[in-house]
Write an enzyme that holds these catalytic residues in place. Structure first.
Site, mmCIF file in Angstrom:
data_model
loop_
_atom_site.group_PDB
_atom_site.id
_atom_site.type_symbol
_atom_site.label_atom_id
_atom_site.label_comp_id
_atom_site.label_asym_id
_atom_site.label_seq_id
_atom_site.Cartn_x
_atom_site.Cartn_y
_atom_site.Cartn_z
ATOM 1 N N ASP A 101 11.131 -5.218 -1.787
ATOM 2 C CA ASP A 101 11.634 -5.567 -0.315
ATOM 3 C C ASP A 101 13.100 -4.655 -0.177
ATOM 4 O O ASP A 101 13.834 -5.255 -0.650
ATOM 5 C CB ASP A 101 11.686 -6.988 -0.269
ATOM 6 C CG ASP A 101 11.904 -7.278 1.315
ATOM 7 O OD1 ASP A 101 11.858 -6.631 2.024
ATOM 8 O OD2 ASP A 101 12.376 -8.443 1.488
ATOM 9 N N ASP A 130 11.347 -0.726 6.254
ATOM 10 C CA ASP A 130 11.347 -2.144 5.449
ATOM 11 C C ASP A 130 10.085 -1.946 4.584
ATOM 12 O O ASP A 130 9.074 -2.281 5.004
ATOM 13 C CB ASP A 130 11.211 -3.366 6.406
ATOM 14 C CG ASP A 130 11.146 -4.425 5.413
ATOM 15 O OD1 ASP A 130 11.561 -4.798 4.219
ATOM 16 O OD2 ASP A 130 10.861 -5.659 6.019
#
Length: 337
Positions: free
Chosen positions: A43, A210
């Site tokens: 992440d 992201d």
């Protein structure tokens, strides 16, 4: 939550394989000595690394309880627990000592994984640890550069700490400075515009890149224009736009203008891998689009370039120079979906 740590490696960079887990990419991370293996989501949209959602954190000889608590709220989940310093093994030649680790006592939304490997900017840890004075200014990995290679259609990918793997690219890397627009500037934020065919659907604005987000999310007004142009209808089961075969044949390129360079998603790059339709509750014969609504016309971000975008372009997250880079790969124009 990122304490100063030391890294032992035999080379200038370290690459290792990662797994496409349908809605996110994961990697096996060892924590402690002897190491317990955990499956963690990769992440870039957060910076807290933590375990314990499924497999409990195991205290070993390298574990140091800092006495601090940690709590993070994500877009689709949360966790809270205690903070430890411990040895983290990402690969045989990439071992980090005294790395800050969250040991979850409570978590929500992480049923199929053990936690998160947070590789976002350090500032994202601010306010998540009970003693914010423990948050240093240095990054989790001292090499300052992360290369990310994702592949569409369920194939495995690769992370490279300390550089990039040029064998995975088919062009040079084009870099763009991080945006100065808050709050996207807190993340791996960039400025971009988006055009469908020759028509702009999103004027230049700030958003984020992201790896922890599955889809390409754009502002509601831009999404409405995209839906109208493609003719997609919302599928209540998957939450995605669904199109017919004829509409797929007529899809135009979706162009992302980033730093003066255009990154085009072909028709095939705009659809969910059909081999994975059943994994998201969809019909095997249906065609779903990976562009979706971020939920508002304005707010903290006007877009999120999730892994559906990153599967088509190699990405480089350069902390040392405050920039993000993209390059084409063999998957950029592939028809694998």
């Amino acid at each position: 939550m990122q304490h100063a740590s030391t890294m032992n490696k035999r080379a200038g960079s370290s690459s290792f394989s990662i797994t496409n887990a349908v809605v996110d990419y994961t990697t096996q991370v060892g924590v402690g000595s002897p190491a317990t293996q955990y499956t963690l989501i990769i992440d870039t949209g957060s910076s807290n690394t933590w375990v314990g959602a499924k497999t409990a954190y195991k205290v070993t000889s390298t574990s140091v309880d800092t006495g601090h608590t940690v709590a993070v709220q994500y877009g689709s989940g949360s966790f809270s627990g205690e903070e430890y310093l411990d040895t983290v093994t990402l690969s045989s030649d990439l071992v980090i000592t005294q790395q800050s680790i969250g040991s979850a006592t409570e978590s929500e939304g992480f049923d199929d994984v053990d936690g998160i490997l947070g590789v976002g900017p350090t500032d994202l840890t601010q306010g998540t640890v009970s003693d914010v004075g423990t948050v240093p200014t240095s990054g989790t990995i001292g090499t300052k550069v992360l290369g990310v290679y994702f592949v569409p259609g369920g194939s495995s990918g690769e992370l490279t700490f300390g550089g990039l793997d040029s064998s995975k690219t088919t062009s040079s890397v084009n870099y763009v400075s991080l945006t100065t627009t808050s709050p996207a500037s807190t993340y791996w934020g960039i400025d971009q515009s988006i055009a469908y065919g020759g028509s702009t659907i999103l004027s230049s604005t700030a958003g984020i890149v992201d790896t922890g987000t599955t889809l390409i999310l754009i502002a509601t007004d831009a999404f409405d224009k995209y839906q109208s142009a493609t003719g997609g209808t919302l599928d209540s089961t998957t939450g995605l736009l669904m199109i017919t075969s004829d509409q797929y044949a007529n899809l135009k390129t979706l162009n992302f203008n980033i730093g003066g360079t255009s990154y085009g998603l072909t028709a095939n790059g705009q659809i969910w891998p059909r081999s994975l339709n059943s994994d998201i509750g969809g019909s095997s014969n249906s065609i779903y689009l990976v562009v979706n609504d971020i939920g508002s016309n304005s707010g903290w971000s006007h877009f999120i370039n999730g892994y559906s975008f990153l599967q088509r372009f190699y990405s480089v997250f350069d902390t040392a120079n405050n920039r993000v880079g993209f390059a084409t790969t063999s998957s950029t124009s592939a028809d694998s979906n």
